[in-house]
Design a protein around this motif. Structure first.
Motif, short mmCIF file in Angstrom:
data_model
loop_
_atom_site.label_atom_id
_atom_site.label_comp_id
_atom_site.label_asym_id
_atom_site.label_seq_id
_atom_site.Cartn_x
_atom_site.Cartn_y
_atom_site.Cartn_z
N LYS A 1 -14.09 31.75 -41.21
CA LYS A 1 -14.68 30.75 -42.10
C LYS A 1 -14.63 29.35 -41.50
O LYS A 1 -15.62 28.63 -41.49
CB LYS A 1 -13.96 30.80 -43.44
N SER B 1 -17.83 26.95 -40.24
CA SER B 1 -18.08 25.62 -40.79
C SER B 1 -18.16 24.56 -39.69
O SER B 1 -19.03 23.68 -39.70
CB SER B 1 -16.99 25.24 -41.80
N TRP C 1 -21.58 22.12 -38.51
CA TRP C 1 -21.52 20.66 -38.48
C TRP C 1 -21.99 20.14 -37.12
O TRP C 1 -22.73 19.15 -37.04
CB TRP C 1 -20.10 20.18 -38.76
N ILE D 1 -23.69 24.51 -45.49
CA ILE D 1 -22.28 24.12 -45.45
C ILE D 1 -21.61 24.41 -46.79
O ILE D 1 -20.49 24.94 -46.84
CB ILE D 1 -22.16 22.62 -45.09
N ARG E 1 -21.08 28.17 -47.23
CA ARG E 1 -20.02 28.70 -46.38
C ARG E 1 -18.62 28.28 -46.86
O ARG E 1 -17.65 28.97 -46.58
CB ARG E 1 -20.25 28.27 -44.93
N ARG E 2 -18.53 27.17 -47.54
CA ARG E 2 -17.24 26.74 -48.07
C ARG E 2 -16.74 27.70 -49.16
O ARG E 2 -15.55 27.74 -49.45
CB ARG E 2 -17.33 25.32 -48.63
#
Length: 430
Positions: free
Chosen positions: A93, A97, A101, A211, A214-215
């Motif tokens: 994970k 992330s 970015w 994003i 995925r959090r």
């Protein structure tokens, strides 16, 4: 460590299998963004060549652009080593992330970069640095994303892992759709003035969505169990203990990467070599994207029933034997229909290979070193055989005067992967 709750599971715990569809979506949308930014650059090579890398003639300008496309792949092995090891140490994970970015940073830099006319070589340097950041990001994305998907449900590993390459079909769809619009809906002046920036800004718009999604993810059951026991591998241990499997995984990727990055050259090939209208180059790749998105999960699911290698052997042999005659026929019977038929047949054969591929690669490595193993083998293969494919093919065509250069390169890559699959079967690994 801060813990958040989502659907009854903590961030450090594996997600319930009922949430697997959500996890596939989370991986796929982020993965699509990663590869979309790379694909768009390849598809817009001719325009970017004029704006950022002007040269004494059109060919040299295009070659500079393809070289810049390829230079990002030099960073992929470094990204694979750093982010792949990071994924095995702290989790899939966090690595996913971080990679997204970094990709957004590179995309933003390209979207706002001043052209050569506006800022001279500064704009060209800005594009090169952005490509390096994108290459580093993509180097770690594959291993983390593929490991995560493969670990969602080992009994259906072929189906779940196949979404790694199915999502790349979504990329082709999006990038090709932009190509169709930009070449048919805008004038050449509009395209060169501002239209070429639109796909990159689109990538920035969907980035925050990816994003956020995925959090909300949770680690896979396999990795969570290994992490709880503290059974993780260092990068050095992975290279030493898994060196044979790294080479086998490397060999498996060759066909996929040669085909995928030759695909990025085809819009330019359709215009420069076949003298078709630019829009038809993109409708051809649009067709390939549809087939890839629809058929890859089907072949992945099939591999859960009959094994990974049967369709991979058949597909790689078909491409190796049939691609040169196919391009020869197209060269002597140039038409939009022939171009689309060839690309459709190539896409179908490719899905027969790529559907089981991610699962087979994942099964070569133990969970504790899977992220680094997948990232390194994939990124080195892509760097050597894929990243400079458009550059190599354009050079081959110019040097030989033959339009069969893409087919020769594809046949070569197919033969290498065919031999690798046979070797894996003989070793009894699958």
């Amino acid at each position: 460590m801060a813990v958040t709750q989502q659907d009854g599971a903590s961030a450090g715990q594996p997600a319930p299998r009922k949430n697997n569809a959500k996890m596939i979506f989370a991986i796929s949308i982020g993965n699509a963004l990663e590869w979309f930014d790379l694909a768009v650059y390849g598809f817009l090579a001719a325009t970017i060549a004029k704006l950022f890398f002007p040269a004494v003639n059109e060919f040299y300008s295009l070659m500079l652009t393809f070289a810049t496309f390829g230079v990002a792949f030099v960073m992929r092995p470094l990204g694979a080593v750093v982010l792949g090891a990071y994924a095995d140490r702290v989790g899939r994970k966090k690595a996913l992330s971080l990679s997204i970015w970094m990709m957004m940073l590179g995309t933003f830099a390209i979207a706002v970069a001043p052209t050569f006319t506006q800022a001279g070589v500064l704009g060209s340097i800005m594009v090169v640095l952005a490509r390096l950041a994108q290459g580093f990001s993509a180097g770690g994305e594959f291993g983390s994303a593929t490991a995560f998907l493969a670990e969602l449900n080992p009994k259906k590993r072929g189906f779940y892992a196949s979404w790694q390459f199915a999502s790349q079909g979504l990329v082709t769809l999006l990038a090709s759709a932009f190509g169709v619009y930009l070449n048919s809906g805008l004038t050449p002046e509009q395209l060169e003035s501002w239209g070429w920036r639109l796909p990159f800004f689109f990538g920035l718009l969907i980035g925050p969505v990816a994003i956020y999604i995925r959090r909300q993810m949770h680690e896979s059951e396999e990795f969570a169990a290994v992490a709880k026991q503290g059974d993780t591998s260092s990068l050095g241990q992975t290279v030493v203990a898994e060196r044979q499997k790294l080479l086998l995984s490397f060999g498996l990727v060759i066909l996929l990467t040669v085909t995928s990055y030759t695909l990025l050259f085809l819009p330019s090939y359709a215009v420069r070599q076949l003298h078709l209208e630019p829009v038809y180059g993109f409708t051809g790749t649009l067709l390939m994207g549809c087939i890839q998105l629809l058929m890859t999960p089907i072949f992945g699911a099939l591999s859960d029933r009959i094994g990974r290698t049967p369709t991979m052997l058949a597909a790689s042999l078909i491409i190796a034997v049939g691609i040169i005659p196919g391009f020869a026929y197209l060269d002597s019977h140039v038409s939009v229909l022939a171009f689309h038929i060839l690309l459709g047949a190539l896409a179908l054969a490719l899905t027969g290979y790529s559907g089981p591929l991610a699962a087979l690669m994942s099964e070569l490595f133990p969970t504790r070193s899977r992220g680094a193993g997948l990232s390194m083998s994939y990124s080195f293969a892509v760097t050597i055989f894929g990243g400079f494919a458009p550059f190599i093919i354009a050079w081959m065509i110019n040097a030989t005067g033959s339009n069969l250069a893409p087919a020769i390169y594809l046949a070569f890559g197919s033969a290498l992967s065919f031999i690798t699959v046979i070797y894996i079967r003989r070793l009894g690994l699958r």
